[in-house]
Write a protein that holds these residues in place. Structure first.
Motif, PDB file in Angstrom:
ATOM      1  N   ALA A  57     -14.129   4.450   6.340  1.00 32.47           N
ATOM      2  CA  ALA A  57     -14.163   5.543   7.314  1.00 32.47           C
ATOM      3  C   ALA A  57     -14.302   5.024   8.744  1.00 32.47           C
ATOM      4  O   ALA A  57     -13.717   5.589   9.673  1.00 32.47           O
ATOM      5  N   LYS A  58     -15.022   3.930   8.933  1.00 29.54           N
ATOM      6  CA  LYS A  58     -15.215   3.396  10.281  1.00 29.54           C
ATOM      7  C   LYS A  58     -13.922   2.807  10.857  1.00 29.54           C
ATOM      8  O   LYS A  58     -13.813   2.624  12.065  1.00 29.54           O
ATOM      9  N   ASP A  59     -12.939   2.530   9.998  1.00 35.11           N
ATOM     10  CA  ASP A  59     -11.668   1.960  10.449  1.00 35.11           C
ATOM     11  C   ASP A  59     -10.596   3.026  10.672  1.00 35.11           C
ATOM     12  O   ASP A  59      -9.430   2.696  10.865  1.00 35.11           O
ATOM     13  N   LEU A  60     -10.990   4.295  10.635  1.00 37.66           N
ATOM     14  CA  LEU A  60     -10.056   5.406  10.850  1.00 37.66           C
ATOM     15  C   LEU A  60     -10.175   5.944  12.262  1.00 37.66           C
ATOM     16  O   LEU A  60     -11.277   6.102  12.786  1.00 37.66           O
ATOM     17  N   GLU A  74      -6.843   0.804   9.752  1.00 43.59           N
ATOM     18  CA  GLU A  74      -6.662  -0.621   9.512  1.00 43.59           C
ATOM     19  C   GLU A  74      -7.234  -0.973   8.145  1.00 43.59           C
ATOM     20  O   GLU A  74      -8.371  -0.645   7.829  1.00 43.59           O
ATOM     21  N   ARG A  75      -6.395  -1.596   7.347  1.00 40.48           N
ATOM     22  CA  ARG A  75      -6.831  -2.084   6.044  1.00 40.48           C
ATOM     23  C   ARG A  75      -7.069  -3.577   6.209  1.00 40.48           C
ATOM     24  O   ARG A  75      -6.146  -4.334   6.486  1.00 40.48           O
ATOM     25  N   TYR A  93      -1.944  -5.400   4.456  1.00 46.32           N
ATOM     26  CA  TYR A  93      -3.150  -5.494   5.262  1.00 46.32           C
ATOM     27  C   TYR A  93      -2.746  -5.435   6.731  1.00 46.32           C
ATOM     28  O   TYR A  93      -1.740  -5.992   7.124  1.00 46.32           O
ATOM     29  N   GLY A  94      -3.555  -4.765   7.512  1.00 42.65           N
ATOM     30  CA  GLY A  94      -3.290  -4.685   8.933  1.00 42.65           C
ATOM     31  C   GLY A  94      -3.346  -3.243   9.407  1.00 42.65           C
ATOM     32  O   GLY A  94      -3.717  -2.332   8.676  1.00 42.65           O
TER      33      GLY A  94
END
Length: 140
Positions: A57-60, A74-75, A93-94
């Motif tokens: 969630a923090k990467d959304l 970002e994955r 990834y990325g």
């Protein structure tokens, strides 16, 4: 000297195998970069569901305008060290993003979001003007 019978199909088969190798991972790499989406529209709101497995969630980053939704995520890759063997991965990834245009204007200040098990659910309420968009036509 040995005579070998010429087979024109052999060269075409070799060319086909080379083309297949070039495009072998093409569909998997394209679809992995763009999250799958599902839209459901009711009279009151538009419900958007995005599939984001492996994303925290923090990467959304979600931006909602009155006629579109933009999701940037970002994955992050997992670093693994292996002594022997080979690893073949179809994971992407990325960073990736998706902009989804909406069929109706929404009230972007009242958006509700839920993120659970890699699925992002957004409830996008329609503006009052959109809710009352149905016009009755009288025949004379």
């Amino acid at each position: 000297m040995v005579l070998v019978r010429y087979n024109p199909w052999q060269e075409l088969n070799a060319l086909q195998r080379q083309i297949d190798r070039v495009f072998e991972d093409f569909p998997a790499s394209i679809s992995a970069k763009v999250p799958a989406a599902e839209l459901h529209e009711t009279e009151e709101a538009i419900h958007l569901k995005l599939e984001l497995p492996g994303v925290e969630a923090k990467d959304l980053d979600i931006e909602v305008t009155n006629n579109a939704v933009k999701v940037v995520a970002e994955r992050k890759s997992e670093t693994k060290t292996e002594d022997n063997g080979k690893t073949r991965s179809e994971f992407y990834y990325g960073k990736f993003q998706r902009v989804i245009p909406l069929s109706a204007r929404i009230q972007n200040t009242d958006v509700k979001a839920e993120y659970k098990d890699g699925i992002l659910n957004l409830t996008l309420p329609k503006t009052e003007a959109e809710k009352n968009k149905v016009v009755k036509v009288n025949l004379q």
